[in-house]
Design a protein around this motif. Structure first.
Motif, PDB file in Angstrom:
ATOM      1  N   PHE A 161      62.895 -74.647  61.104  1.00  0.00           N
ATOM      2  CA  PHE A 161      64.218 -74.586  61.714  1.00  0.00           C
ATOM      3  C   PHE A 161      65.301 -74.266  60.698  1.00  0.00           C
ATOM      4  CE2 PHE A 161      62.129 -76.910  65.193  1.00  0.00           C
ATOM      5  CZ  PHE A 161      62.507 -76.076  66.227  1.00  0.00           C
ATOM      6  N   LEU A 162      65.105 -74.684  59.456  1.00  0.00           N
ATOM      7  CA  LEU A 162      66.036 -74.262  58.409  1.00  0.00           C
ATOM      8  C   LEU A 162      65.918 -72.761  58.162  1.00  0.00           C
ATOM      9  CD1 LEU A 162      65.856 -77.149  55.801  1.00  0.00           C
ATOM     10  CD2 LEU A 162      67.797 -76.501  57.222  1.00  0.00           C
ATOM     11  N   GLY A 163      64.734 -72.203  58.422  1.00  0.00           N
ATOM     12  CA  GLY A 163      64.558 -70.764  58.311  1.00  0.00           C
ATOM     13  C   GLY A 163      65.427 -70.002  59.293  1.00  0.00           C
ATOM     14  N   VAL A 164      65.691 -70.574  60.441  1.00  0.00           N
ATOM     15  CA  VAL A 164      66.579 -69.933  61.402  1.00  0.00           C
ATOM     16  C   VAL A 164      68.005 -69.906  60.860  1.00  0.00           C
ATOM     17  CG1 VAL A 164      67.538 -70.117  63.730  1.00  0.00           C
ATOM     18  CG2 VAL A 164      65.124 -70.603  63.342  1.00  0.00           C
ATOM     19  N   VAL A 165      68.386 -70.943  60.127  1.00  0.00           N
ATOM     20  CA  VAL A 165      69.743 -71.039  59.608  1.00  0.00           C
ATOM     21  C   VAL A 165      69.930 -70.198  58.354  1.00  0.00           C
ATOM     22  CG1 VAL A 165      71.457 -72.636  58.676  1.00  0.00           C
ATOM     23  CG2 VAL A 165      70.026 -73.341  60.586  1.00  0.00           C
ATOM     24  N   PHE A 166      69.031 -70.360  57.372  1.00  0.00           N
ATOM     25  CA  PHE A 166      69.247 -69.760  56.057  1.00  0.00           C
ATOM     26  C   PHE A 166      68.528 -68.440  55.852  1.00  0.00           C
ATOM     27  CE2 PHE A 166      69.977 -74.315  55.208  1.00  0.00           C
ATOM     28  CZ  PHE A 166      71.300 -74.215  54.821  1.00  0.00           C
ATOM     29  N   GLY A 167      67.510 -68.191  56.591  1.00  0.00           N
ATOM     30  CA  GLY A 167      66.796 -66.930  56.441  1.00  0.00           C
ATOM     31  C   GLY A 167      65.357 -67.071  56.885  1.00  0.00           C
ATOM     32  N   TRP A 168      64.846 -66.014  57.478  1.00  0.00           N
ATOM     33  CA  TRP A 168      63.505 -66.055  58.033  1.00  0.00           C
ATOM     34  C   TRP A 168      62.433 -66.147  56.953  1.00  0.00           C
ATOM     35  CZ3 TRP A 168      63.045 -67.151  62.922  1.00  0.00           C
ATOM     36  CH2 TRP A 168      64.108 -66.884  63.775  1.00  0.00           C
ATOM     37  N   TRP A 169      62.801 -65.898  55.697  1.00  0.00           N
ATOM     38  CA  TRP A 169      61.831 -65.980  54.608  1.00  0.00           C
ATOM     39  C   TRP A 169      61.293 -67.401  54.436  1.00  0.00           C
ATOM     40  CZ3 TRP A 169      63.306 -69.268  50.787  1.00  0.00           C
ATOM     41  CH2 TRP A 169      64.657 -69.593  50.728  1.00  0.00           C
ATOM     42  N   LEU A 170      62.021 -68.413  54.895  1.00  0.00           N
ATOM     43  CA  LEU A 170      61.539 -69.798  54.804  1.00  0.00           C
ATOM     44  C   LEU A 170      60.309 -70.040  55.679  1.00  0.00           C
ATOM     45  CD1 LEU A 170      64.685 -72.090  54.648  1.00  0.00           C
ATOM     46  CD2 LEU A 170      62.803 -72.014  53.051  1.00  0.00           C
ATOM     47  N   LEU A 171      60.102 -69.183  56.674  1.00  0.00           N
ATOM     48  CA  LEU A 171      58.918 -69.339  57.526  1.00  0.00           C
ATOM     49  C   LEU A 171      57.631 -69.088  56.744  1.00  0.00           C
ATOM     50  CD1 LEU A 171      60.089 -67.698  60.863  1.00  0.00           C
ATOM     51  CD2 LEU A 171      59.785 -70.110  60.347  1.00  0.00           C
ATOM     52  N   TYR A 172      57.713 -68.293  55.675  1.00  0.00           N
ATOM     53  CA  TYR A 172      56.522 -68.079  54.843  1.00  0.00           C
ATOM     54  C   TYR A 172      56.081 -69.368  54.153  1.00  0.00           C
ATOM     55  CZ  TYR A 172      57.332 -63.115  55.490  1.00  0.00           C
ATOM     56  OH  TYR A 172      57.508 -61.883  56.035  1.00  0.00           O
ATOM     57  N   PHE A 173      57.014 -70.275  53.916  1.00  0.00           N
ATOM     58  CA  PHE A 173      56.668 -71.555  53.308  1.00  0.00           C
ATOM     59  C   PHE A 173      56.351 -72.615  54.355  1.00  0.00           C
ATOM     60  CE2 PHE A 173      59.524 -69.460  50.296  1.00  0.00           C
ATOM     61  CZ  PHE A 173      58.689 -69.394  49.190  1.00  0.00           C
ATOM     62  N   SER A 174      57.010 -72.549  55.504  1.00  0.00           N
ATOM     63  CA  SER A 174      56.825 -73.589  56.518  1.00  0.00           C
ATOM     64  C   SER A 174      55.561 -73.384  57.348  1.00  0.00           C
ATOM     65  CB  SER A 174      58.044 -73.655  57.432  1.00  0.00           C
ATOM     66  OG  SER A 174      58.192 -72.459  58.161  1.00  0.00           O
ATOM     67  N   ALA A 175      55.175 -72.144  57.615  1.00  0.00           N
ATOM     68  CA  ALA A 175      53.998 -71.886  58.453  1.00  0.00           C
ATOM     69  C   ALA A 175      52.716 -72.481  57.859  1.00  0.00           C
ATOM     70  CB  ALA A 175      53.843 -70.392  58.716  1.00  0.00           C
ATOM     71  N   PRO A 176      52.451 -72.318  56.543  1.00  0.00           N
ATOM     72  CA  PRO A 176      51.242 -72.959  56.010  1.00  0.00           C
ATOM     73  C   PRO A 176      51.285 -74.486  56.073  1.00  0.00           C
ATOM     74  CG  PRO A 176      52.009 -71.265  54.514  1.00  0.00           C
ATOM     75  CD  PRO A 176      53.052 -71.428  55.567  1.00  0.00           C
ATOM     76  N   ILE A 177      52.459 -75.068  55.893  1.00  0.00           N
ATOM     77  CA  ILE A 177      52.576 -76.530  55.971  1.00  0.00           C
ATOM     78  C   ILE A 177      52.279 -76.993  57.396  1.00  0.00           C
ATOM     79  CG2 ILE A 177      54.162 -78.480  55.743  1.00  0.00           C
ATOM     80  CD1 ILE A 177      55.585 -76.907  53.544  1.00  0.00           C
ATOM     81  N   ILE A 178      52.787 -76.258  58.380  1.00  0.00           N
ATOM     82  CA  ILE A 178      52.535 -76.610  59.777  1.00  0.00           C
ATOM     83  C   ILE A 178      51.054 -76.461  60.103  1.00  0.00           C
ATOM     84  CG2 ILE A 178      52.957 -75.895  62.163  1.00  0.00           C
ATOM     85  CD1 ILE A 178      55.823 -75.243  61.315  1.00  0.00           C
ATOM     86  N   VAL A 179      50.449 -75.373  59.653  1.00  0.00           N
ATOM     87  CA  VAL A 179      49.026 -75.144  59.951  1.00  0.00           C
ATOM     88  C   VAL A 179      48.158 -76.204  59.283  1.00  0.00           C
ATOM     89  CG1 VAL A 179      47.098 -73.566  59.533  1.00  0.00           C
ATOM     90  CG2 VAL A 179      49.273 -72.691  60.394  1.00  0.00           C
ATOM     91  N   ILE A 180      48.466 -76.552  58.033  1.00  0.00           N
ATOM     92  CA  ILE A 180      47.698 -77.587  57.331  1.00  0.00           C
ATOM     93  C   ILE A 180      47.869 -78.943  58.013  1.00  0.00           C
ATOM     94  CG2 ILE A 180      47.592 -78.909  55.185  1.00  0.00           C
ATOM     95  CD1 ILE A 180      48.183 -76.251  53.723  1.00  0.00           C
ATOM     96  N   GLY A 181      49.096 -79.283  58.399  1.00  0.00           N
ATOM     97  CA  GLY A 181      49.333 -80.546  59.090  1.00  0.00           C
ATOM     98  C   GLY A 181      48.635 -80.608  60.437  1.00  0.00           C
TER      99      GLY A 181
END
Length: 132
Positions: free
Chosen positions: A96-116
């Motif tokens: 959700f911070l990726g929506v605010v600051f930039g879509w590039w944050l999804l590259y870091f959040s997607a693996p964390i979500i998948v691992i969790g």
């Protein structure tokens, strides 16, 4: 379930009245449409609950003389020591911070979500909790 069905149908009636009043006074189509859609959703849920209540046994909440303990029982199994919801929360917050600051944050959040999510699903298939 009869109680919940009646509650949703009464809620639907209230939302319908409010949608009509709001539509007449405001002349605003978006809010009026949203209220009519909420009315439809409440009718669907209320009808489903009332329809299902006729086909299942009466629950304790349908009995006016019932006590709270009449519906007691095992609710389910909840893992008391799981760290996976924390991983999903951090990954979701980064997404959700990726929506605010930039879509590039999804590259870091997607693996964390998948691992969790992977860890949460397969939590009891490996390690010390394998036999539970």
């Amino acid at each position: 379930m009869k109680v919940q069905g009646k509650m949703f149908l009464w809620l639907a009636a209230f939302i319908l009245v409010m949608a009509i009043v709001y539509g007449v006074w405001s002349k605003e189509p978006a809010g009026t449409t949203a209220l009519f859609l909420a009315f439809g959703l409440s009718v669907m849920i209320g009808y489903y609950l009332a329809f299902t209540a006729r086909r299942v046994d009466a629950l304790a909440q349908d009995n006016k003389d019932a006590d709270v303990a009449d519906e007691a029982g095992e609710v389910g199994f909840f893992s008391p020591h799981s760290w996976q919801p924390l991983a999903l929360g951090v990954g979701g917050a980064l997404a959700f911070l990726g929506v605010v600051f930039g879509w590039w944050l999804l590259y870091f959040s997607a693996p964390i979500i998948v691992i969790g999510l992977w860890g949460w699903v397969f939590e009891y298939y490996h390690g010390e909790n394998r036999t539970q």
